[in-house]
Write a protein that holds these residues in place. Structure first.
Motif, PDB file in Angstrom:
ATOM      1  N   ARG A 175       0.837  -1.214   0.000  1.00  0.00           N
ATOM      2  CA  ARG A 175       0.000   0.000   0.000  1.00  0.00           C
ATOM      3  C   ARG A 175       0.866   1.256   0.000  1.00  0.00           C
ATOM      4  O   ARG A 175       0.460   2.301  -0.472  1.00  0.00           O
ATOM      5  N   ARG A 176       2.062   1.136   0.577  1.00  0.00           N
ATOM      6  CA  ARG A 176       2.948   2.308   0.663  1.00  0.00           C
ATOM      7  C   ARG A 176       3.845   2.467  -0.565  1.00  0.00           C
ATOM      8  O   ARG A 176       4.596   3.421  -0.674  1.00  0.00           O
ATOM      9  N   VAL A 236       2.215   1.658  -8.121  1.00  0.00           N
ATOM     10  CA  VAL A 236       1.840   0.296  -8.532  1.00  0.00           C
ATOM     11  C   VAL A 236       0.460   0.340  -9.190  1.00  0.00           C
ATOM     12  O   VAL A 236      -0.466   0.968  -8.682  1.00  0.00           O
ATOM     13  N   GLU A 237       0.346  -0.316 -10.348  1.00  0.00           N
ATOM     14  CA  GLU A 237      -0.937  -0.389 -11.051  1.00  0.00           C
ATOM     15  C   GLU A 237      -1.250  -1.852 -11.342  1.00  0.00           C
ATOM     16  O   GLU A 237      -0.330  -2.668 -11.490  1.00  0.00           O
ATOM     17  N   PRO A 238      -2.540  -2.186 -11.432  1.00  0.00           N
ATOM     18  CA  PRO A 238      -2.913  -3.600 -11.589  1.00  0.00           C
ATOM     19  C   PRO A 238      -2.167  -4.364 -12.695  1.00  0.00           C
ATOM     20  O   PRO A 238      -1.732  -5.500 -12.458  1.00  0.00           O
ATOM     21  N   ARG A 290       1.416 -17.072  -8.234  1.00  0.00           N
ATOM     22  CA  ARG A 290       0.138 -16.631  -8.823  1.00  0.00           C
ATOM     23  C   ARG A 290      -0.915 -16.423  -7.761  1.00  0.00           C
ATOM     24  O   ARG A 290      -1.676 -15.467  -7.798  1.00  0.00           O
ATOM     25  N   ARG A 291      -0.955 -17.350  -6.826  1.00  0.00           N
ATOM     26  CA  ARG A 291      -1.976 -17.262  -5.790  1.00  0.00           C
ATOM     27  C   ARG A 291      -1.749 -16.025  -4.901  1.00  0.00           C
ATOM     28  O   ARG A 291      -2.672 -15.282  -4.592  1.00  0.00           O
ATOM     29  N   ILE A 292      -0.492 -15.791  -4.547  1.00  0.00           N
ATOM     30  CA  ILE A 292      -0.189 -14.643  -3.679  1.00  0.00           C
ATOM     31  C   ILE A 292      -0.417 -13.335  -4.447  1.00  0.00           C
ATOM     32  O   ILE A 292      -0.964 -12.374  -3.909  1.00  0.00           O
ATOM     33  N   ALA A 293       0.001 -13.318  -5.723  1.00  0.00           N
ATOM     34  CA  ALA A 293      -0.187 -12.101  -6.529  1.00  0.00           C
ATOM     35  C   ALA A 293      -1.667 -11.777  -6.649  1.00  0.00           C
ATOM     36  O   ALA A 293      -2.077 -10.622  -6.541  1.00  0.00           O
ATOM     37  N   GLU A 294      -2.461 -12.816  -6.830  1.00  0.00           N
ATOM     38  CA  GLU A 294      -3.900 -12.596  -6.982  1.00  0.00           C
ATOM     39  C   GLU A 294      -4.481 -12.001  -5.701  1.00  0.00           C
ATOM     40  O   GLU A 294      -5.253 -11.037  -5.740  1.00  0.00           O
ATOM     41  N   SER A 295      -4.097 -12.550  -4.553  1.00  0.00           N
ATOM     42  CA  SER A 295      -4.694 -12.035  -3.317  1.00  0.00           C
ATOM     43  C   SER A 295      -4.152 -10.646  -2.991  1.00  0.00           C
ATOM     44  O   SER A 295      -4.884  -9.790  -2.501  1.00  0.00           O
ATOM     45  N   LEU A 296      -2.886 -10.401  -3.335  1.00  0.00           N
ATOM     46  CA  LEU A 296      -2.311  -9.071  -3.126  1.00  0.00           C
ATOM     47  C   LEU A 296      -3.018  -8.048  -4.018  1.00  0.00           C
ATOM     48  O   LEU A 296      -3.415  -6.974  -3.578  1.00  0.00           O
ATOM     49  N   GLN A 297      -3.187  -8.417  -5.271  1.00  0.00           N
ATOM     50  CA  GLN A 297      -3.846  -7.503  -6.209  1.00  0.00           C
ATOM     51  C   GLN A 297      -5.277  -7.217  -5.744  1.00  0.00           C
ATOM     52  O   GLN A 297      -5.740  -6.077  -5.767  1.00  0.00           O
ATOM     53  N   ALA A 325      -6.418  -7.337  -2.686  1.00  0.00           N
ATOM     54  CA  ALA A 325      -6.389  -6.494  -1.478  1.00  0.00           C
ATOM     55  C   ALA A 325      -6.111  -5.032  -1.824  1.00  0.00           C
ATOM     56  O   ALA A 325      -6.678  -4.126  -1.224  1.00  0.00           O
ATOM     57  N   LEU A 326      -5.234  -4.831  -2.818  1.00  0.00           N
ATOM     58  CA  LEU A 326      -4.843  -3.458  -3.146  1.00  0.00           C
ATOM     59  C   LEU A 326      -5.827  -2.784  -4.092  1.00  0.00           C
ATOM     60  O   LEU A 326      -6.042  -1.580  -4.028  1.00  0.00           O
ATOM     61  N   PHE A 327      -6.386  -3.569  -5.000  1.00  0.00           N
ATOM     62  CA  PHE A 327      -7.289  -3.024  -6.028  1.00  0.00           C
ATOM     63  C   PHE A 327      -8.557  -3.869  -6.072  1.00  0.00           C
ATOM     64  O   PHE A 327      -8.743  -4.648  -7.009  1.00  0.00           O
ATOM     65  N   PRO A 328      -9.416  -3.750  -5.074  1.00  0.00           N
ATOM     66  CA  PRO A 328     -10.563  -4.652  -4.969  1.00  0.00           C
ATOM     67  C   PRO A 328     -11.522  -4.553  -6.155  1.00  0.00           C
ATOM     68  O   PRO A 328     -12.299  -5.477  -6.367  1.00  0.00           O
TER      69      PRO A 328
END
Ligand code: HEM
Length: 125
Positions: A73-74, A78-80, A111-118, A120-123
């Protein structure tokens, strides 16, 4: 040609992390984001944290203590679509270093972590 790693160990995780971030720093899209977020003298510390992260993910070592969502978040800029760049680079690095079955394990986790991170950041994406 050198042979591919056929085991995930602390040492081979380090090689992957070093190689991935060397590429990420040169990448035209991701490079400027990392350059703005991590000062040159802070790289050893970032890499150390990433060894711990991937060791926890792949070896269940429990070495990583952190909160990737708040950290990202900080991170400015960063863009999707950048998650696609990140994954492509990570997967290419894993495939060049590990035998296919292990490269696939890294890829599946990433992939799984990137998906959940994305998410969380860009719901809304
Ligand atoms: C758009 C793609 C991404 C960009 C641009 C990016 C960028 C960054 C940056 C600049 C930092 C350092 C922030 C700091 O220390 O102030 C960081 C930390 C980190 N990144 Fe990423 N990242 C991306 C995707 C990912 C993905 C997909 C993963 C995992 C599969 C990941 C895992 C981590 C972890 C674990 C940290 C350390 C968090 C902590 O402080 O504990 N990143 N990232």
């Amino acid at each position: 040609m050198t042979s591919l790693f056929n085991a995930v160990t602390e040492a081979t995780v380090r090689v992957l992390v070093d190689s991935f971030y060397a590429r990420a720093r040169r990448d035209p899209t991701l490079g400027p984001i990392f350059a703005a977020a991590i000062a040159d003298d802070a790289w050893p510390q970032h890499l150390k944290r990433m060894y711990a992260f991937w060791s926890s993910v792949m070896l269940n070592s429990g070495r990583y203590k952190g909160d990737p969502v708040s950290t990202h978040r900080r991170v400015a800029g960063v863009e999707p679509p950048m998650f696609g760049n990140w994954l492509e680079l990570f997967e290419a690095t894993a495939a060049e270093l590990f035998v296919p079955a292990l490269a696939m394990q890294f890829t599946a986790k990433a992939r799984r972590i990137a998906e959940s991170l994305q998410f969380a950041l860009f719901p809304c994406t």
